[in-house]
Write a protein that holds these residues in place. Structure first.
Motif, mmCIF file in Angstrom:
data_model
loop_
_atom_site.group_PDB
_atom_site.id
_atom_site.type_symbol
_atom_site.label_atom_id
_atom_site.label_comp_id
_atom_site.label_asym_id
_atom_site.label_seq_id
_atom_site.Cartn_x
_atom_site.Cartn_y
_atom_site.Cartn_z
ATOM 1 N N CYS A 30 0.815 -1.216 0.000
ATOM 2 C CA CYS A 30 0.000 0.000 0.000
ATOM 3 C C CYS A 30 0.851 1.270 0.000
ATOM 4 O O CYS A 30 0.411 2.312 -0.471
ATOM 5 N N ASP A 31 2.054 1.179 0.536
ATOM 6 C CA ASP A 31 2.946 2.349 0.580
ATOM 7 C C ASP A 31 3.612 2.624 -0.759
ATOM 8 O O ASP A 31 4.141 3.726 -0.976
ATOM 9 N N TYR A 32 3.588 1.627 -1.670
ATOM 10 C CA TYR A 32 4.355 1.783 -2.903
ATOM 11 C C TYR A 32 3.619 2.680 -3.895
ATOM 12 O O TYR A 32 2.515 2.376 -4.351
ATOM 13 N N ASP A 33 4.232 3.809 -4.220
ATOM 14 C CA ASP A 33 3.657 4.743 -5.178
ATOM 15 C C ASP A 33 4.795 5.355 -5.993
ATOM 16 O O ASP A 33 5.938 4.875 -5.953
ATOM 17 N N THR B 8 12.933 -1.734 -1.666
ATOM 18 C CA THR B 8 13.859 -2.863 -1.503
ATOM 19 C C THR B 8 13.119 -4.192 -1.423
ATOM 20 O O THR B 8 13.495 -5.169 -2.075
ATOM 21 N N PHE B 9 12.059 -4.231 -0.630
ATOM 22 C CA PHE B 9 11.325 -5.483 -0.427
ATOM 23 C C PHE B 9 10.710 -5.986 -1.736
ATOM 24 O O PHE B 9 10.847 -7.157 -2.085
ATOM 25 N N LEU B 10 10.032 -5.100 -2.461
ATOM 26 C CA LEU B 10 9.334 -5.530 -3.674
ATOM 27 C C LEU B 10 10.305 -5.962 -4.767
ATOM 28 O O LEU B 10 10.063 -6.954 -5.470
ATOM 29 N N ARG B 11 11.402 -5.251 -4.917
ATOM 30 C CA ARG B 11 12.351 -5.642 -5.962
ATOM 31 C C ARG B 11 13.047 -6.964 -5.627
ATOM 32 O O ARG B 11 13.289 -7.780 -6.513
ATOM 33 N N ASN B 12 13.356 -7.196 -4.377
ATOM 34 C CA ASN B 12 13.940 -8.474 -3.987
ATOM 35 C C ASN B 12 12.934 -9.612 -4.158
ATOM 36 O O ASN B 12 13.291 -10.718 -4.564
ATOM 37 N N THR B 13 11.670 -9.320 -3.863
ATOM 38 C CA THR B 13 10.639 -10.339 -3.972
ATOM 39 C C THR B 13 10.400 -10.751 -5.423
ATOM 40 O O THR B 13 10.225 -11.938 -5.724
ATOM 41 N N ASP C 282 16.247 3.697 -1.066
ATOM 42 C CA ASP C 282 16.495 3.390 0.335
ATOM 43 C C ASP C 282 15.225 3.027 1.095
ATOM 44 O O ASP C 282 15.284 2.655 2.268
ATOM 45 N N SER C 283 14.080 3.139 0.434
ATOM 46 C CA SER C 283 12.822 2.863 1.125
ATOM 47 C C SER C 283 12.618 1.365 1.303
ATOM 48 O O SER C 283 13.097 0.541 0.517
ATOM 49 N N LEU C 284 11.872 1.013 2.347
ATOM 50 C CA LEU C 284 11.611 -0.399 2.650
ATOM 51 C C LEU C 284 10.788 -1.058 1.555
ATOM 52 O O LEU C 284 11.078 -2.187 1.140
ATOM 53 N N SER C 285 9.768 -0.356 1.068
ATOM 54 C CA SER C 285 8.903 -0.947 0.048
ATOM 55 C C SER C 285 9.660 -1.174 -1.255
ATOM 56 O O SER C 285 9.490 -2.202 -1.920
#
Length: 209
Positions: free
Chosen positions: A54-57, A70-75, A65-68
């Motif tokens: 929901c934070d990803y825009d 990094t997380f989404l690209r690694n996923t 450097d944002s968590l969203s």
């Protein structure tokens, strides 16, 4: 939508809940990604924390450097998609996740999303479809919109008032008398085209054309 390297379509819809809600104590999204390419088809399942998606825009998409980010690209490293297609897919997923949260009146902790990505479409066919859609939207566009209308009406998709203090937006009115931002309903109609469906109103499903 098309790119300089290949043509592609992205379609997203909410799917029926098929897993027990007790599966996770946290709010999350089950992403069922279906990728069509040439003669192959790949399916992927991802469980994404709700706050991450929901934070990803558009702002998060450029903040490495944002968590969203990094997380989404690694996923999604395992998904074989061109960079710009993946980026557009993630942005649409974030937008749709925020919408699903607003209409989650049942309070489900796991929301399921089907994401269809087709990178096999013929570019000339896409261009013809876009031209046809543009002509239809022009016919449905509300003429001579005044500020009083904008302040009392809202888009039936994003639920935002048409008047936000800036210039008067392009407003679409269907024959079933529902009003939309042009860019909001255009995205819906592109999804209809992706599935070879008749253009319909996203609110009442009445045929538009």
């Amino acid at each position: 939508m098309s790119s300089s390297t290949e043509s592609y379509f992205i379609y997203i819809e909410e799917s029926q809940n098929t897993i027990p809600q007790s599966f996770s104590p946290h709010e999350c999204f089950l992403i069922k990604l279906h990728h069509f390419h040439s003669t192959s088809f790949n399916h992927y399942d991802f469980l994404i924390p709700g706050n991450i998606l929901c934070d990803y825009d558009e702002f998060e998409s450029v903040d490495q450097d944002s968590l969203s980010y990094t997380f989404l690209r690694n996923t999604f490293l395992s998904v074989d998609l061109p960079h710009e297609v993946l980026e557009e897919t993630l942005l649409l997923m974030g937008e749709y996740a925020r919408y699903m949260n607003t209409v989650n009146f049942e309070g489900y902790r796991i929301l399921e999303m089907d994401v269809f990505v087709d990178t096999t479409s013929n570019i000339s066919d896409d261009e013809n479809a876009i031209a046809s859609l543009s002509k239809m939207l022009e016919k449905l566009k509300v003429k001579d919109v005044d500020t009083s209308f904008c302040s009392r009406e809202q888009c039936s998709i994003c639920l935002e008032e048409f008047c936000d203090g800036s210039e008067v937006p392009h407003i679409i009115r269907t024959k079933c008398m529902h009003f939309f931002h042009e860019h909001c309903v255009a995205r819906w109609l592109k999804q209809c085209s992706f599935h070879n469906r008749l253009y319909s109103c996203p609110v009442c499903r009445s045929q538009i054309q």
